[in-house]
Design an enzyme around this catalytic site. Structure first.
Site, PDB file in Angstrom:
ATOM      1  N   HIS A   1       4.810  -7.388  -0.244  1.00  0.00           N
ATOM      2  CA  HIS A   1       4.543  -8.685  -0.853  1.00  0.00           C
ATOM      3  C   HIS A   1       5.277  -8.830  -2.183  1.00  0.00           C
ATOM      4  CE1 HIS A   1       1.033  -9.480   1.896  1.00  0.00           C
ATOM      5  NE2 HIS A   1       1.149  -8.163   2.014  1.00  0.00           N
TER       6      HIS A   1
ATOM      7  N   SER B   1       7.743   3.972   5.230  1.00  0.00           N
ATOM      8  CA  SER B   1       8.947   4.303   4.488  1.00  0.00           C
ATOM      9  C   SER B   1       8.659   4.257   2.998  1.00  0.00           C
ATOM     10  CB  SER B   1      10.103   3.391   4.868  1.00  0.00           C
ATOM     11  OG  SER B   1      11.303   3.968   4.410  1.00  0.00           O
TER      12      SER B   1
ATOM     13  N   ASP C   1       0.870  -1.171   0.000  1.00  0.00           N
ATOM     14  CA  ASP C   1       0.000   0.000   0.000  1.00  0.00           C
ATOM     15  C   ASP C   1       0.910   1.225   0.000  1.00  0.00           C
ATOM     16  OD1 ASP C   1      -1.958  -1.898   0.397  1.00  0.00           O
ATOM     17  OD2 ASP C   1      -2.826  -0.944   2.174  1.00  0.00           O
TER      18      ASP C   1
END
Length: 293
Positions: free
Chosen positions: A154, A255, A98
């Site tokens: 992921h 980050s 995200d």
């Protein structure tokens, strides 16, 4: 307010933001945050999460758990199963996380940019001449994780992770204000370089970049946590086969992940600067076999 007055007010706001988030003992504060966030005391946990909610758009409605042992437990929360399904199209490389989409485009020889007018180089970012050659004139996209976002990342495609290199560095904030003011910021910050190869042979590299308050980068497939306490240059040869959407690890706090892809990959339609993207949504499209012939 006049245009000149508005510009002055915005500049002062930027100055204050930069002062508060960068002109402080960044490394010491980051180490403290790593320790503090793991305190499993209910009152500290509740106050910390309440403060986090106050200063961000933290939304825990998607979280798998309804309660957390600590602030760290909340930072690194899992989502309920099925909420980030990866795009099933085999020609699509998906977002690993995200994020807010930042600077992206074609790498000009070995030069890319962290924000308009602020270039940096692949050699400085990667520190590996052979890997630089694999991505020369390729594509790049910058994915910035806000502090309130889901912090796990992921696999963007079925691939084999061949090598991980951890590069020690600073912990500058990675918000747009710092990116505008600190030259080559991504090349100065602590980061990991994950070298992967798709089944069809193309090189795909992920560069998770740490920032202030990010105490570590966890990589599940190596069963290792990388941070300032990692001793010496850390290079890990590996042969980890992962499927699109498999969880690779997490950041503590928020980050950036820089994704490097071959030059014949195209950005998918919804990849627009400042747009929000979710893990599993289309990022790049691989060329068809026919188009390469």
């Amino acid at each position: 307010m006049t245009i000149r007055g508005l510009i002055s007010a915005l500049t002062q706001q930027e100055d204050l933001n930069f002062l508060l988030t960068n002109r402080i003992p960044r490394a010491a504060l980051t180490r403290f945050m790593g320790w503090f966030s793991k305190i499993e005391q209910p009152q500290i946990r509740d106050i910390s999460i309440a403060c986090w909610r106050l200063f961000s758009d933290l939304d825990l409605s998607e979280a798998r758990q309804t309660s957390f042992k600590s602030l760290h437990d909340c930072f690194t929360r899992e989502l309920r199963p099925g909420l980030r399904p990866p795009d099933p199209d085999p020609s699509v490389v998906v977002s690993p996380c995200d994020a807010i989409i930042g600077a992206h485009g074609r790498i000009q020889d070995a030069e890319l940019f962290q924000i308009k007018g602020a270039p940096y180089s692949l050699p400085d970012l990667l520190g590996d001449p052979a890997l630089v050659e694999q991505h020369r004139n390729g594509r790049f996209v910058t994915l910035r994780l806000m502090s309130s976002m889901y912090h796990r990342f992921h696999a963007p495609h079925d691939c084999r992770i061949e090598r991980v290199t951890f590069i020690h560095g600073d912990v500058w904030n990675v918000n747009p204000i710092a990116l505008k003011r600190v030259e080559r910021l991504f090349c100065k910050n602590e980061r990991a370089v994950l070298q992967a190869r798709l089944a069809t042979g193309e090189a795909l590299t992920l560069v998770p970049v740490a920032a202030i308050l990010v105490a570590s980068i966890r990589l599940h497939f190596l069963d290792v946590t990388l941070n300032a306490r990692t001793k010496g240059p850390a290079a890990f040869s590996c042969d980890a086969s992962v499927r699109k959407g498999d969880e690779l690890g997490w950041f503590e706090h928020g980050s950036t992940i820089i994704v490097l892809a071959p030059g014949d990959f195209e950005f998918c339609d919804d990849v627009v600067e400042s747009a929000r993207i979710f893990a599993g949504q289309p990022l790049f499209r691989k060329p068809s076999v026919r188009s390469r012939v």
